[in-house]
Design a protein around this motif. Structure first.
Motif, PDB file in Angstrom:
ATOM      1  N   TRP A   1       0.793  -1.188   0.058  1.00  0.00           N
ATOM      2  CA  TRP A   1      -0.172   0.116   0.054  1.00  0.00           C
ATOM      3  C   TRP A   1       0.870   1.254   0.134  1.00  0.00           C
TER       4      TRP A   1
ATOM      5  N   GLY B   1       2.489   2.031  -3.360  1.00  0.00           N
ATOM      6  CA  GLY B   1       1.755   2.053  -4.323  1.00  0.00           C
ATOM      7  C   GLY B   1       1.617   0.962  -5.383  1.00  0.00           C
TER       8      GLY B   1
ATOM      9  N   LEU C   1      -0.156  -1.645  -4.565  1.00  0.00           N
ATOM     10  CA  LEU C   1      -1.533  -1.952  -4.507  1.00  0.00           C
ATOM     11  C   LEU C   1      -2.066  -0.578  -4.177  1.00  0.00           C
ATOM     12  N   LYS C   2      -3.413  -0.349  -4.676  1.00  0.00           N
ATOM     13  CA  LYS C   2      -3.926   0.784  -4.364  1.00  0.00           C
ATOM     14  C   LYS C   2      -4.489   0.897  -2.815  1.00  0.00           C
ATOM     15  N   LYS C   3      -4.007   1.801  -2.102  1.00  0.00           N
ATOM     16  CA  LYS C   3      -4.523   2.093  -0.719  1.00  0.00           C
ATOM     17  C   LYS C   3      -6.093   2.278  -0.408  1.00  0.00           C
TER      18      LYS C   3
ATOM     19  N   LYS D   1      -9.803   2.915   0.771  1.00  0.00           N
ATOM     20  CA  LYS D   1     -10.580   3.724   1.376  1.00  0.00           C
ATOM     21  C   LYS D   1     -11.797   3.039   2.038  1.00  0.00           C
TER      22      LYS D   1
ATOM     23  N   THR E   1      -7.693  -6.771  -2.040  1.00  0.00           N
ATOM     24  CA  THR E   1      -7.739  -5.626  -1.207  1.00  0.00           C
ATOM     25  C   THR E   1      -8.418  -6.120   0.099  1.00  0.00           C
TER      26      THR E   1
END
Length: 401
Positions: free
Chosen positions: A148, A151, A153-155, A157, A277
């Protein structure tokens, strides 16, 4: 010897003046050349197009209809050539995707093999499954945070409502992996994975009880060889003990409960979370759920002082534990990457093959004694899992109660 023109048999042609303004037929020479080039790719169409082109430059008389027909043939040949190039590009892309999927399956099996071997070696000398499972979740948490922050893997939300919806999944995920390690610490790796072949049985049972999904008679029949094969393997297993057997069964129940809960409790907002994710979030939550349990039950047993006081090789235990923990997280993440590219049934078949590979490699590596009856029982159970997968493909939508 004199030429025919020299002796008067043939008259030499009079020289023609060079035209300042070439005729339209001369201006059409490139069209004829293009038609001749296309004839190599499409012989029949090329002949027609070439004839039309020659007619245009005055070598062969051509009617307006022939010229129009030639234009159509040239256009068709060009379109066919473009489609052939597109087909070639699509074929190359499909081949690349197939090779990529093959690499993923290979990594899935390889990481699983290494996890089971190193994990078993640690559990043999360090019989504290809660501590070991906590370390595995801790390493997985570190990997997730690294992916994360960098970058890769997309962090995610995520809201508080989403975390509450995921919490039951994290609880059963934690319990499932803990029970698996408990079983691996008590019985042979091959026997644990033979028992875990019972997963389809619990999947059908829990789906019918909590989701109202009734299986077809054929699916129910496919469960018979699974149950019978596991029973046959159990009665002839040299390493059999009830603690290991029941722990593996509990692992089956918890993992299949996770699948049921994911359908029953997940909110619509979770649809925005992809599988990788979601797995990473569950891993982090599992670490924070299990760490206090380890502290209150077994205590912290992974310190250098405790390991040395137990007469264990510090470097060896740490190295094998970290390799097992890395492979533990890696094989599950690769599994989700495969699931994103294939159907659930194909993934289930791949999981069945993976179990066979793990059983065979563990038997060879640890030199586990296997009787003929035990081998037959394991083979029957795994064949039942494969049959179940194929029948689920034929009946993808179970009837609701």
């Amino acid at each position: 010897m004199q030429s025919a023109a020299a002796i008067g048999l043939l008259r030499p042609c009079a020289a023609r003046p060079i035209l300042k303004n070439p005729s339209p037929s001369c201006a059409r020479l490139p069209a004829a050349r293009a038609a001749l080039r296309l004839s190599a790719a499409a012989p029949r169409a090329g002949l027609v197009a070439a004839a039309a082109g020659l007619g245009r430059i005055g070598l062969v008389p051509a009617s307006p209809e022939q010229e129009k027909r030639g234009d159509l043939v040239v256009a068709a040949a060009a379109a066919a050539s473009g489609k052939a190039e597109e087909a070639g590009e699509e074929g190359g892309t499909a081949l690349a995707k197939t090779l990529q999927l093959g690499v993923f399956f290979g990594l899935w099996y390889l990481f699983n093999i290494y996890f089971n071997i190193y994990n078993k070696q640690v559990l043999k000398v360090f019989p504290y499954p809660i501590n070991i499972t906590t370390v595995q979740f801790a390493v997985g948490t570190g990997i997730s945070l690294f992916l994360w922050l960098t970058g890769i893997l997309k962090k995610p939300k995520i809201s508080g409502a989403q975390l509450l919806a995921i919490l039951p999944l994290a609880i059963v995920h934690t319990m499932g992996n803990l029970f698996t390690n408990m079983s691996l610490g008590k019985v042979a790796v091959s026997f644990t994975h033979t028992i875990k072949a019972m997963e389809p049985f619990f999947s059908v049972l829990l789906s019918a009880m909590f989701l109202g999904e009734l299986p077809t008679p054929w699916v129910v029949l496919s469960l018979l060889p699974i149950v019978g094969g596991v029973a046959l393997a159990s009665i002839s297993e040299a390493s059999f003990n009830w603690a290991g057997f029941l722990a593996a069964m509990a692992s089956n129940v918890t993992f299949q409960s996770r699948n049921v809960l994911s359908k029953k409790l997940m909110l619509k907002k979770e649809a925005s979370l992809d599988n990788i994710t979601l797995f990473s979030i569950i891993t982090v939550m599992s670490f924070f759920l299990l760490a206090p349990v380890a502290l209150l039950t077994e205590g912290v047993k992974v310190t250098p002082a405790f390991l040395q006081s137990s007469g264990l090789n510090l470097q060896q235990v740490y190295t094998r534990s970290l390799i097992a923990a890395f492979c533990f997280h890696a094989y599950q993440q690769v599994s989700y990457m495969i699931l994103a590219r294939v159907s659930p049934v194909t993934h289930s078949v791949g999981n069945c093959v993976k179990r066979v590979v793990v059983i065979v490699t563990s038997v060879l590596f640890f030199k586990t004694p296997v009787s003929p009856i035990n081998s037959i029982g394991t083979a029957i159970a795994l064949a039942g899992v494969f049959l179940y997968s194929q029948l689920k493909r034929l009946q993808p939508k179970p009837k609701a109660a």
